[in-house]
Design a protein around this motif. Structure first.
Motif, mmCIF file in Angstrom:
data_model
loop_
_atom_site.group_PDB
_atom_site.id
_atom_site.type_symbol
_atom_site.label_atom_id
_atom_site.label_comp_id
_atom_site.label_asym_id
_atom_site.label_seq_id
_atom_site.Cartn_x
_atom_site.Cartn_y
_atom_site.Cartn_z
ATOM 1 N N THR A 203 -18.691 14.094 66.829
ATOM 2 C CA THR A 203 -19.620 14.844 65.979
ATOM 3 C C THR A 203 -19.004 16.127 65.424
ATOM 4 O OG1 THR A 203 -20.544 15.853 67.955
ATOM 5 C CG2 THR A 203 -21.702 13.950 67.066
ATOM 6 N N SER A 204 -18.131 16.776 66.190
ATOM 7 C CA SER A 204 -17.655 18.074 65.711
ATOM 8 C C SER A 204 -16.305 18.012 65.012
ATOM 9 C CB SER A 204 -17.605 19.088 66.857
ATOM 10 O OG SER A 204 -16.619 18.718 67.780
ATOM 11 N N ILE A 205 -15.551 16.940 65.214
ATOM 12 C CA ILE A 205 -14.240 16.847 64.552
ATOM 13 C C ILE A 205 -14.199 15.673 63.569
ATOM 14 C CG2 ILE A 205 -11.738 16.680 64.874
ATOM 15 C CD1 ILE A 205 -12.752 19.133 66.246
ATOM 16 N N ILE A 206 -14.455 14.472 64.084
ATOM 17 C CA ILE A 206 -14.257 13.290 63.235
ATOM 18 C C ILE A 206 -15.259 13.248 62.084
ATOM 19 C CG2 ILE A 206 -14.245 10.766 63.210
ATOM 20 C CD1 ILE A 206 -13.174 10.853 66.054
ATOM 21 N N LEU A 207 -16.554 13.377 62.392
ATOM 22 C CA LEU A 207 -17.553 13.295 61.326
ATOM 23 C C LEU A 207 -17.319 14.305 60.204
ATOM 24 C CD1 LEU A 207 -21.133 12.445 62.614
ATOM 25 C CD2 LEU A 207 -19.617 11.139 61.149
ATOM 26 N N PRO A 208 -17.125 15.589 60.524
ATOM 27 C CA PRO A 208 -16.885 16.520 59.422
ATOM 28 C C PRO A 208 -15.635 16.180 58.613
ATOM 29 C CG PRO A 208 -17.193 17.713 61.481
ATOM 30 C CD PRO A 208 -17.215 16.277 61.827
ATOM 31 N N LEU A 209 -14.614 15.667 59.297
ATOM 32 C CA LEU A 209 -13.366 15.398 58.580
ATOM 33 C C LEU A 209 -13.445 14.154 57.709
ATOM 34 C CD1 LEU A 209 -10.626 16.412 61.146
ATOM 35 C CD2 LEU A 209 -11.437 17.631 59.143
ATOM 36 N N ILE A 210 -14.343 13.225 58.045
ATOM 37 C CA ILE A 210 -14.455 12.051 57.172
ATOM 38 C C ILE A 210 -15.591 12.228 56.174
ATOM 39 C CG2 ILE A 210 -13.451 10.455 58.875
ATOM 40 C CD1 ILE A 210 -16.264 9.399 59.358
ATOM 41 N N SER A 211 -16.190 13.421 56.112
ATOM 42 C CA SER A 211 -17.345 13.596 55.226
ATOM 43 C C SER A 211 -17.059 13.271 53.755
ATOM 44 C CB SER A 211 -17.943 14.990 55.379
ATOM 45 O OG SER A 211 -16.997 15.948 55.026
ATOM 46 N N PRO A 212 -15.865 13.537 53.225
ATOM 47 C CA PRO A 212 -15.631 13.120 51.844
ATOM 48 C C PRO A 212 -15.764 11.605 51.673
ATOM 49 C CG PRO A 212 -13.923 14.626 52.558
ATOM 50 C CD PRO A 212 -14.716 14.274 53.772
ATOM 51 N N THR A 213 -15.262 10.864 52.663
ATOM 52 C CA THR A 213 -15.385 9.408 52.618
ATOM 53 C C THR A 213 -16.849 8.997 52.727
ATOM 54 O OG1 THR A 213 -13.241 9.205 53.652
ATOM 55 C CG2 THR A 213 -14.648 7.270 53.740
ATOM 56 N N THR A 214 -17.586 9.656 53.604
ATOM 57 C CA THR A 214 -18.991 9.336 53.770
ATOM 58 C C THR A 214 -19.735 9.542 52.456
ATOM 59 O OG1 THR A 214 -18.777 10.195 56.000
ATOM 60 C CG2 THR A 214 -21.000 9.780 55.218
#
Ligand SMILES: Nc1ncnc2c1ncn2[C@@H]1O[C@H](COP(=O)(O)OP(=O)(O)O)[C@@H](O)[C@H]1O
Ligand SMILES: [Mg+2]
Lengths: 293, 360
Positions: A203-214
């Motif tokens: 939640t704190s590293i992976i999700l924010p970092l893939i947000s452009p893809t999301t």
């Protein structure tokens, strides 16, 4: 740096782009302008004459309760499809990201649904949920649930959402997985050393970092649900029962080809076109922003 | 603060053994360096201490706990990565505060600690910036800050300076050393750079192909390398190794090219055999009147200002290749024949086959 190429003659560059331009004109510009023109006309009941009415078709559409209902339904449908398929794909990708052995096999299996045509995918779900023959209907019946999407609008909607989402899972999975794998491993390790457990890291590293893809996938999935689910809906419910699964593209088809209201149908397709254009603009403006590691 | 104890530690990836039989006791507050060529297993060993790689053989303890089965978070360590591994979507402040937040430390305490650490590292002005807005050196400091602010009992560094330019590297090297002296936290530092290793470490482990070549202080490694590998690895330019034949009584070595040199006295008994004679470039002196002299033919001269590097052959043109490092600026021409002298006690002898040191 872009390289500049200098052409000796002036006609060559034009000749080279001509096929592209021709295709765009014949298959996009021309039909689009036809639709635009058509949307400003009203035909008489026999199709013998037409009258130029300016924006009457549009004014009528936005006063039409049915049309606004379809609009709402389409938005509900599209976001449900996008959410469901993305949530599922994200879960699978998060798991695949951790799998090392057999990862290729796992991925290959997950990619298959994407190769299936929408109509075929629809047909598959129709078989499985057929009120008299379907295996799921049978199973649900055994559990005490009477499934009949041919009578129950809610069930029909559920079915087309699931069928459409299933079709998109593979695509979303690939993008999510690629995004996750481009995150340097040391970031995850640093977070682990900092004391973050797997959930917190996600939640704190992976999700924010893939947000452009999301975000990119969000747009792609909404566009897919808006425009490319025609085949699935046609195969599964034909927009029924009682228009419960009639979304905008399906209404264009229904009103134009079945109801023969060409002007109204063209106006609807112009509105769809505007939606596509704005989604594409959003896409280009915001998705280009990349995260830097 | 803690000791680290490695007991017969080894690592295999399936069939492939990348580390074997590593035994080392690192004292409380000690700064040790693991040094070796690329691919020798330095990072793997460090990551095993950190808990990022499983320990397939042996046992590692930190403080009085065996950590083999503990998660990285439970080991009370902090690590500085080669690529810094800063969280790109968080500000410098949040990068440093992340680990403290997870540990549930109160907000005002976090703020106090982050500010204080930032002060020490002179990054106080950048706390609101994103990592991508910082220069390489500044990122390096933030990575250090993130480790320090947690006040762990062990620091681990994996080639933290290798992404910096040469000048900044020297400056940061000194700062790391000062910081470690000031904080007194047990530190393990991995590098392939022998200068970094020599300048930083209280003690060094020289790794080669997954096994320990030698353990010792920088001076011990320099003065008494136990293998040819260590002898060649420590010191710049590298030690010269010249094949020679030892006289019957073990007092002299005869070289191709016509030279003979006197050997350290205690070598008698090894007589009449082939040896590899090691001489550091800085131990060969330009001294006609010295007691233990030999000739060298000059091929190329490099002037560095503080010293002069002479590349040539030992003896005449048929002799083995040789590098000599002379103090200051010397005017020496090509093809000139020099008379060099060396103190027999500065001569290292190795078995040419096993590479093991022969003189005690
Ligand atoms: N995941 C892995 N699987 C197999 N071999 C590995 C793996 N990681 C590292 N190695 C091997 O272990 C050896 C040591 O690697 P490493 O510790 O990174 O070396 P160093 O940091 O000293 O350059 C190398 O030969 C490398 O190929
Ligand atoms: Mg390494």
């Amino acid at each position: 740096m872009l390289k500049r190429v200098h052409f000796g003659s002036s006609w060559l560059p034009f000749a080279l782009v001509a096929p592209q331009i021709l295709i765009t004109v014949v298959f996009f510009i021309w039909p689009a302008s036809q639709a635009l023109y058509q949307s400003l006309l009203v035909e008489d009941a026999f199709g013998l004459s037409s009258e130029f009415v300016w924006f009457d078709n549009f004014i009528e559409l936005f006063g039409d309760e049915h049309y606004l209902g379809t609009f709402q339904r389409t938005i509900f449908f599209s976001f449900s499809v996008a959410f469901l398929s993305m949530a599922f794909a994200l879960t699978l990708a998060a798991m695949a990201d951790r799998v090392i052995k057999g990862a290729t096999t796992y991925r290959t299996f997950l990619i298959w649904p994407y190769a299936v045509a929408p109509v075929v995918s629809g047909a598959l779900w129709v078989f499985m949920f057929d009120p008299t023959l379907g295996i799921f209907t049978y199973t649900l019946g055994a559990l005490g649930y009477e499934w009949n999407h041919k009578l129950n609008g809610g069930e029909a909607m559920f079915l087309v959402i699931v069928a459409s989402a299933w079709k998109q899972v593979a695509y979303n999975f690939l993008f999510f997985l690629a995004a996750m794998q481009s995150i340097p491993k040391s970031l995850i390790e640093a977070a682990a050393i900092d004391g973050a457990g797997p959930t917190r890291r996600f939640t704190s590293i992976i999700l924010p970092l893939i947000s452009p893809t999301t975000f990119f996938l969000m747009v792609i999935n909404v566009v897919f649900a808006f425009f490319e689910t025609f085949g699935i809906i046609h195969a599964v419910t034909q927009g029924g029962p009682a228009k419960a699964t009639e979304i905008l593209v399906y209404k264009v088809f229904n009103d134009g080809f079945i109801g023969l209201d060409l002007g109204g149908s063209a106006a609807q397709s112009v509105i769809l076109m505007l939606i596509v254009i704005s989604l594409t603009v959003i896409q280009f403006r915001y998705v280009e922003k990349k995260v830097e590691y | 603060m803690a000791e680290i104890h490695l007991r017969q530690v080894g690592k295999s990836y399936g069939e492939v053994e990348v580390l074997q039989g590593i035994d080392w006791k690192i004292g409380d507050g000690e700064f040790v360096v693991i040094v070796g060529p690329s691919g020798c297993g330095k990072s793997t060993l460090l990551r095993m201490i950190a808990g990022l790689e499983s320990i397939t053989q042996g046992e590692i303890s930190i403080g009085d706990r065996v950590v083999n089965d503990l998660e990285p978070a439970e080991r009370d360590i902090a690590m500085v990565f080669q690529n810094y591994a800063l969280y790109p979507h968080m500000s410098v402040y949040n990068n440093m505060a992340y680990g403290l937040k997870i540990r549930g430390i109160p907000k005002d305490e976090i703020e106090r600690r982050v500010k204080q650490t930032a002060e020490i590292l002179e990054i106080g002005d950048y706390l609101t910036r994103a990592p991508r807005q910082l220069s390489g050196g500044q990122r390096q400091r933030v990575a250090m800050g993130r480790a320090i602010v947690r006040e762990p009992s062990v620091f681990l560094f994996d080639e933290p300076l290798s992404n910096l330019d040469a000048k900044l590297r020297v400056q940061m090297r000194l700062e790391i050393k000062k910081l470690q002296q000031r904080l007194g936290i047990t530190s393990v530092y991995v590098t392939h750079d022998q200068v970094e290793a020599m300048t930083l470490g209280h003690r060094l482990m020289v790794l080669n192909g997954g096994h320990v070549e030698q353990l010792g202080t920088p001076i011990e490694l320099y003065e008494r390398p136990l293998t040819k590998f260590v002898a060649g690895f420590i010191g710049s330019p590298s030690m010269n190794f010249l094949e020679a034949k030892m006289s019957e009584d073990g007092s002299k070595a005869h070289f191709t090219g016509g030279n003979s040199l006197e050997l350290p006295a205690h070598l008698s008994g090894h007589g009449d055999r082939r040896v590899s004679v090691g001489m550091r470039p800085e131990h060969l002196l330009l001294d006609e009147n010295g007691s233990n002299t030999a000739s060298a033919t000059v091929h190329v001269v490099e002037h560095l200002g503080a010293d002069t590097l002479v590349h040539g052959t030992f003896g005449n043109d048929d002799g083995p290749e040789l590098v000599v490092r002379l103090d200051g600026i010397k005017t020496i021409g090509q093809d000139e024949v020099l008379t060099l002298s060396i103190d027999p006690n500065n001569i290292h002898l190795f078995d040419p086959d096993s590479g093991k040191r022969l003189n005690t």
